[in-house]
Scaffold this active site. Structure first.
Site, PDB file in Angstrom:
ATOM      1  N   CYS A 126       0.856  -1.184   0.000  1.00 61.26           N
ATOM      2  CA  CYS A 126       0.000   0.000   0.000  1.00 61.26           C
ATOM      3  C   CYS A 126       0.887   1.227   0.000  1.00 61.26           C
ATOM      4  O   CYS A 126       1.846   1.302   0.776  1.00 61.26           O
ATOM      5  CB  CYS A 126      -0.930   0.019   1.216  1.00 61.26           C
ATOM      6  SG  CYS A 126      -2.100   1.398   1.216  1.00 61.26           S
ATOM      7  N   GLN A 229      -8.275  14.038  11.077  1.00 61.82           N
ATOM      8  CA  GLN A 229      -7.839  14.349   9.720  1.00 61.82           C
ATOM      9  C   GLN A 229      -6.898  13.242   9.247  1.00 61.82           C
ATOM     10  O   GLN A 229      -6.082  12.735  10.004  1.00 61.82           O
ATOM     11  CB  GLN A 229      -7.144  15.705   9.672  1.00 61.82           C
ATOM     12  CG  GLN A 229      -8.048  16.878  10.022  1.00 61.82           C
ATOM     13  CD  GLN A 229      -9.216  17.056   9.059  1.00 61.82           C
ATOM     14  OE1 GLN A 229      -9.170  16.607   7.899  1.00 61.82           O
ATOM     15  NE2 GLN A 229     -10.273  17.693   9.529  1.00 61.82           N
ATOM     16  N   GLU A 274     -20.208  20.280  19.689  1.00 55.46           N
ATOM     17  CA  GLU A 274     -19.989  18.952  19.114  1.00 55.46           C
ATOM     18  C   GLU A 274     -21.099  18.017  19.578  1.00 55.46           C
ATOM     19  O   GLU A 274     -21.514  18.049  20.741  1.00 55.46           O
ATOM     20  CB  GLU A 274     -18.626  18.410  19.526  1.00 55.46           C
ATOM     21  CG  GLU A 274     -18.348  16.965  19.176  1.00 55.46           C
ATOM     22  CD  GLU A 274     -18.508  16.673  17.700  1.00 55.46           C
ATOM     23  OE1 GLU A 274     -19.117  15.640  17.376  1.00 55.46           O
ATOM     24  OE2 GLU A 274     -18.020  17.480  16.864  1.00 55.46           O
ATOM     25  N   ASP A 320     -16.975  22.909  10.390  1.00 55.82           N
ATOM     26  CA  ASP A 320     -16.391  21.743   9.712  1.00 55.82           C
ATOM     27  C   ASP A 320     -17.400  20.598   9.780  1.00 55.82           C
ATOM     28  O   ASP A 320     -17.242  19.657  10.562  1.00 55.82           O
ATOM     29  CB  ASP A 320     -15.074  21.355  10.388  1.00 55.82           C
ATOM     30  CG  ASP A 320     -14.386  20.173   9.714  1.00 55.82           C
ATOM     31  OD1 ASP A 320     -14.786  19.809   8.593  1.00 55.82           O
ATOM     32  OD2 ASP A 320     -13.462  19.597  10.326  1.00 55.82           O
ATOM     33  N   CYS A 346     -15.329  18.401   3.590  1.00 57.62           N
ATOM     34  CA  CYS A 346     -14.806  17.200   2.943  1.00 57.62           C
ATOM     35  C   CYS A 346     -15.669  16.817   1.746  1.00 57.62           C
ATOM     36  O   CYS A 346     -15.557  15.704   1.234  1.00 57.62           O
ATOM     37  CB  CYS A 346     -14.735  16.045   3.946  1.00 57.62           C
ATOM     38  SG  CYS A 346     -16.310  15.622   4.709  1.00 57.62           S
TER      39      CYS A 346
END
Length: 388
Positions: A126, A229, A274, A320, A346
């Site tokens: 990989c 991340q 959150e 985010d 994202c």
């Protein structure tokens, strides 16, 4: 013969007349019989598993054309909403830097799934995983076989401060022999934590010392399989963009704060919202231990987004959200009086949808920073700065 001009969102090469060709790079030629003649940007894929393995879709692109793809994904998403903005040169993570990944195990196999399939590609090499994680793949394959894995399981790998953090879901071996086998494996390979989840939540079987991840220079407790991340380079790029977008702000709201990737990196008083309780508690404990001015609140921002009045208390906002974006929160952001907004995403498509709401309400997109931390995949991230 027709030239391939660009690579579409799903990875196919596209000609000027709209024809698609799999595994084609800009500068390739699409022949009349459907075959592709490689051009100057078509490289030899470095991995033996490409293109069967679904972990990568674009190993046939050289660095220049892959960077162009990352930037084009952002620009095309904006254009689809009738928007334009300065798009900066993309920041692409190098090979062998992925610090988290989910592999799949079944019938003696361990690896990513094949492209558009549930079949497992047995991973023997990989070029995206960090070497410390790749080195565990073969030993893990053997361990799961010896411990009697009977059905498909997911193996979540994360590189923490103390080493590899492993969570196996769909598998919970019992008995003294299994415990001894697992302990021997972890001691031999320097595993930081090994947890299993047979359906009742993660159960830690090995953790010699508390597992942490350092964010903003502060060690934060890392719950099993937490969001992080994907690369250190990607995190650094996004943090730098957020710090630039919020320069001068004394009070900042960090929405969908997670473990505190941005909250702990900002030189300001931060309100962090959150919805995941384990991540929120980890952030709260870390901030309190270092006496950082972070007020963390459990809040489901889909059911209860911050109101315009609440947002108006801050100098800047960082948001985010997950891949679906934050339509409800974006509607309130569009109407608030905050000076700057840093939007990290994202998913360029959901970002562009939310950005449209804000631009229509009078906001300007000052710049967009594309980030390609999922190297050779079609997955693209970004950070953008909004101002009035």
């Amino acid at each position: 013969m027709t030239p391939i001009l660009r690579v579409a969102a799903l990875g196919d090469g596209v000609t000027a007349d709209g024809r698609h060709a799999a595994l084609a790079a800009p500068g390739d030629w699409l022949n009349d019989d459907g075959s592709v003649t490689p051009g100057p940007h078509h490289q030899t894929p470095p991995c033996r598993h490409f293109p069967q393995c679904g972990g990568c879709q674009l190993q046939h692109l050289d660095d220049a054309s892959y960077a162009a793809f990352v930037a084009d994904r952002v620009a095309s998403a904006l254009d689809g909403q009738g928007l334009s903005a300065p798009v900066r040169a993309p920041l692409v993570s190098p090979p062998d830097t992925r610090r988290r990944a989910t592999l799949h195990a079944d019938k003696g196999l361990l690896g990513f799934t094949a492209a558009q399939s549930h079949a497992i590609v047995d991973l023997r090499e990989c070029h995206i995983l960090a070497p410390a994680l790749l080195a565990l793949v073969a030993p893990l394959r053997s361990l799961l076989q010896r411990m009697g894995l009977k059905r498909r399981a997911d193996v979540h790998l994360t590189l923490a401060d103390q080493g590899a953090d492993i969570l196996v879901t769909g598998f919970a071996p019992e008995g003294l022999k299994a415990a001894e086998t697992l302990n021997d494996f972890c001691a031999k390979h320097g595993v930081a934590r090994f947890a299993v989840d047979g359906g009742d939540g993660p159960e830690t079987r090995w953790e010699p010392q508390p597992v942490t991840i350092t964010l903003g220079g502060i060690p934060v407790g890392l719950p099993p399989a937490s969001f992080l991340q994907a690369t250190c380079e990607g995190e650094a790029a996004l943090v730098a963009a957020v710090r630039e977008a919020t320069t001068g702000a004394k009070t900042v709201a960090d929405l969908f704060a997670g473990l505190g990737t941005f909250a702990l990196a900002l030189p300001a008083k931060v309100y962090a919202a959150e919805g995941a309780r384990d991540a929120l508690m980890a952030l709260k404990l870390a901030a309190n231990a270092r006496q950082r001015p972070v007020f963390a609140e459990h809040r489901d921002l889909y059911r209860r987004p911050l109101t315009v009045a609440e947002l108006n208390r801050f100098d800047a906002v960082v948001i985010d959200p997950p891949r679906s974006g934050a339509r409800e929160q974006a509607a309130a952001l569009a109407q608030c009086l905050v000076k700057r907004i840093a939007y990290v995403s994202c998913n360029p498509s959901s970002f562009a949808r939310d950005a449209k709401l804000m631009v229509d309400a009078g906001w300007r997109i000052d710049w967009v920073q594309p980030v390609g931390q999922f190297r050779w995949s079609t997955h693209v991230e970004l950070a953008a700065c909004f101002s009035r």
